[in-house]
Write a protein that holds these residues in place. Sequence first.
Motif, PDB file in Angstrom:
ATOM      1  N   SER A 231       0.832  -1.202   0.000  1.00 44.41           N
ATOM      2  CA  SER A 231       0.000   0.000   0.000  1.00 44.41           C
ATOM      3  C   SER A 231       0.869   1.256   0.000  1.00 44.41           C
ATOM      4  O   SER A 231       2.007   1.251   0.483  1.00 44.41           O
ATOM      5  N   LEU A 375     -10.512  -2.875 -14.333  1.00 43.19           N
ATOM      6  CA  LEU A 375     -11.131  -2.203 -13.192  1.00 43.19           C
ATOM      7  C   LEU A 375     -12.386  -2.953 -12.790  1.00 43.19           C
ATOM      8  O   LEU A 375     -13.108  -3.497 -13.632  1.00 43.19           O
ATOM      9  N   GLY A 377     -15.921  -2.942 -10.121  1.00 41.27           N
ATOM     10  CA  GLY A 377     -16.781  -2.179  -9.238  1.00 41.27           C
ATOM     11  C   GLY A 377     -17.102  -0.802  -9.782  1.00 41.27           C
ATOM     12  O   GLY A 377     -16.580  -0.365 -10.809  1.00 41.27           O
ATOM     13  N   GLY A 379     -17.169   2.239  -7.722  1.00 38.24           N
ATOM     14  CA  GLY A 379     -16.987   3.126  -6.575  1.00 38.24           C
ATOM     15  C   GLY A 379     -16.607   4.540  -6.943  1.00 38.24           C
ATOM     16  O   GLY A 379     -15.513   5.017  -6.602  1.00 38.24           O
ATOM     17  N   SER A 388     -12.815   5.237  -6.035  1.00 37.24           N
ATOM     18  CA  SER A 388     -12.227   4.062  -5.393  1.00 37.24           C
ATOM     19  C   SER A 388     -12.727   2.826  -6.116  1.00 37.24           C
ATOM     20  O   SER A 388     -13.920   2.511  -6.063  1.00 37.24           O
ATOM     21  N   ARG A 389     -11.803   2.108  -6.782  1.00 33.69           N
ATOM     22  CA  ARG A 389     -12.209   0.944  -7.555  1.00 33.69           C
ATOM     23  C   ARG A 389     -11.202  -0.187  -7.390  1.00 33.69           C
ATOM     24  O   ARG A 389     -10.003   0.044  -7.195  1.00 33.69           O
ATOM     25  N   GLY A 390     -11.714  -1.405  -7.465  1.00 30.62           N
ATOM     26  CA  GLY A 390     -10.840  -2.554  -7.499  1.00 30.62           C
ATOM     27  C   GLY A 390     -10.096  -2.601  -8.822  1.00 30.62           C
ATOM     28  O   GLY A 390     -10.603  -2.138  -9.851  1.00 30.62           O
ATOM     29  N   GLU A 407      -6.444  -7.974  -6.788  1.00 31.36           N
ATOM     30  CA  GLU A 407      -7.032  -7.602  -5.499  1.00 31.36           C
ATOM     31  C   GLU A 407      -6.413  -6.317  -4.952  1.00 31.36           C
ATOM     32  O   GLU A 407      -6.071  -6.203  -3.776  1.00 31.36           O
ATOM     33  N   THR A 409      -6.864  -2.052  -4.640  1.00 34.04           N
ATOM     34  CA  THR A 409      -7.807  -0.936  -4.684  1.00 34.04           C
ATOM     35  C   THR A 409      -7.048   0.335  -4.989  1.00 34.04           C
ATOM     36  O   THR A 409      -6.023   0.617  -4.360  1.00 34.04           O
ATOM     37  N   ALA A 411      -7.429   4.550  -5.375  1.00 33.68           N
ATOM     38  CA  ALA A 411      -8.332   5.595  -4.891  1.00 33.68           C
ATOM     39  C   ALA A 411      -7.742   6.968  -5.140  1.00 33.68           C
ATOM     40  O   ALA A 411      -6.523   7.149  -5.227  1.00 33.68           O
TER      41      ALA A 411
END
Length: 448
Positions: A231, A375, A377, A379, A388-390, A407, A409, A411
């Motif tokens: 992250s 991509l 979702g 979000g 914010s998307r997977g 997996e 994310t 943002a």
Amino acid sequence: MLTIAQAEDRVSTLIAAARKAGADAADALYVCDASTQVSVRLGQLEDVERSEGEDIGLRVFVGRRSASVSSSDLSADALAALVERAVAMAREAPEDPWAGLAPADRLLTGAAPDLEADDGADPAPAALRERALAAEDAARAIAGVTNSEGASASAGRSVIALATSHGFARGYSTTGYSSSASVIAGEGLGMQRDYAYHSTRHFADLEAADAIGRRAGERAVARLNPGRLASGAMPVLFDPRAGASLLGHFAGAITGAAVARRTSFLLDKMGEAVFAPGIVVRDDPHRVRGLRSKPFDGEGLPTAPADLIADGVLTGWLLDSASARQLGLAPTGHAVRGIGGAPGAGATNLHLAAGALSPADLMGDVKLGLYVTELIGQGVNPVTGDYSRGASGFVIRDGQLAEPVAEITIAGNLIDMFRRLTPASDLEFRRGVDVPTIRVEGMTIAGA
């Protein structure tokens, strides 16, 4: 299927009937679609579909009251009942101060541009079958591909006609062809899937089936054994297939309805720098053989190319007549509609202009980053621009693509993302919304 002239006569006759029944104004839209699709899986024919249908929609106005009705039954009795029902409904509807037809003095007159939207071809199902089989065979030939979700090829033709009680009655036709393949690589819990496709207006322009298949297979194999990414804040590069969604969010934010309802994150940005200097976003309804090209919009106004972003600055909204009245502006020729309901507004062939750097140069100075190929979702907050998307794709390490990751994310906020966006030089016109590879600085990654 009706000819264009017959379709124009059909909607004009319906308008005359609506006026005779008591409507103060009316418009009518006719759409006829015919298509053939052939699907194969594991080298065997799986399905052949042939569909043909025609629909007509009528919108009538009684003062500021309006109603819309539609029917797939185009018999004389059915259309007579349609007209009576529409006028009766309009008389009981609430008043809308912004409702009404497009201004008569803005409707398309004179010759329409030649968009080469209909090639007149009609490939046989056997030809489509051979194309689908070739695509799947090429995909399954890639080492590491273990299964197939199938491949397909399709061909279709549409006739569209619009008439209004201001005297407008025009139509046009389009053809459309596509080919796709979707395959699986790996075994058990380690399986990965990916796909490739191409769509065109002319059959001759369709990409070779084996090229589509190879790309699907290579993409699936490249995704095997994905890891995770630590992250943090880092540069994110979007593959053109994934990056096109960023322009979709932009187009949604500048539609008349979003602006009039004050539900757009770009609400107060007219005339301001939204992207970096030099960035151009262009809407081009006159692109020859473009997938969304059209000579007039959903209300009969002429279409025209426009730079929605010029040198990074937002130049205007996408307006239909109702939202234009609400905002005290003129409609822009971007009305879109279906058979039922009132028009809205939307873009046509939208693209982000290419930049100067190749994708390799664009990622060359990235020590650690993410290259997004898919991509997941929805979000995205259209009011605030929060994003914010997977995602899945590949790690960028020391300026090079490295191992696959999943997996993840990503943002940020679209306002900040647009300002930090840099396009590469690899723009290709393959879709309704096209972008080159895109780099966005400083996005937040949530990984392992």
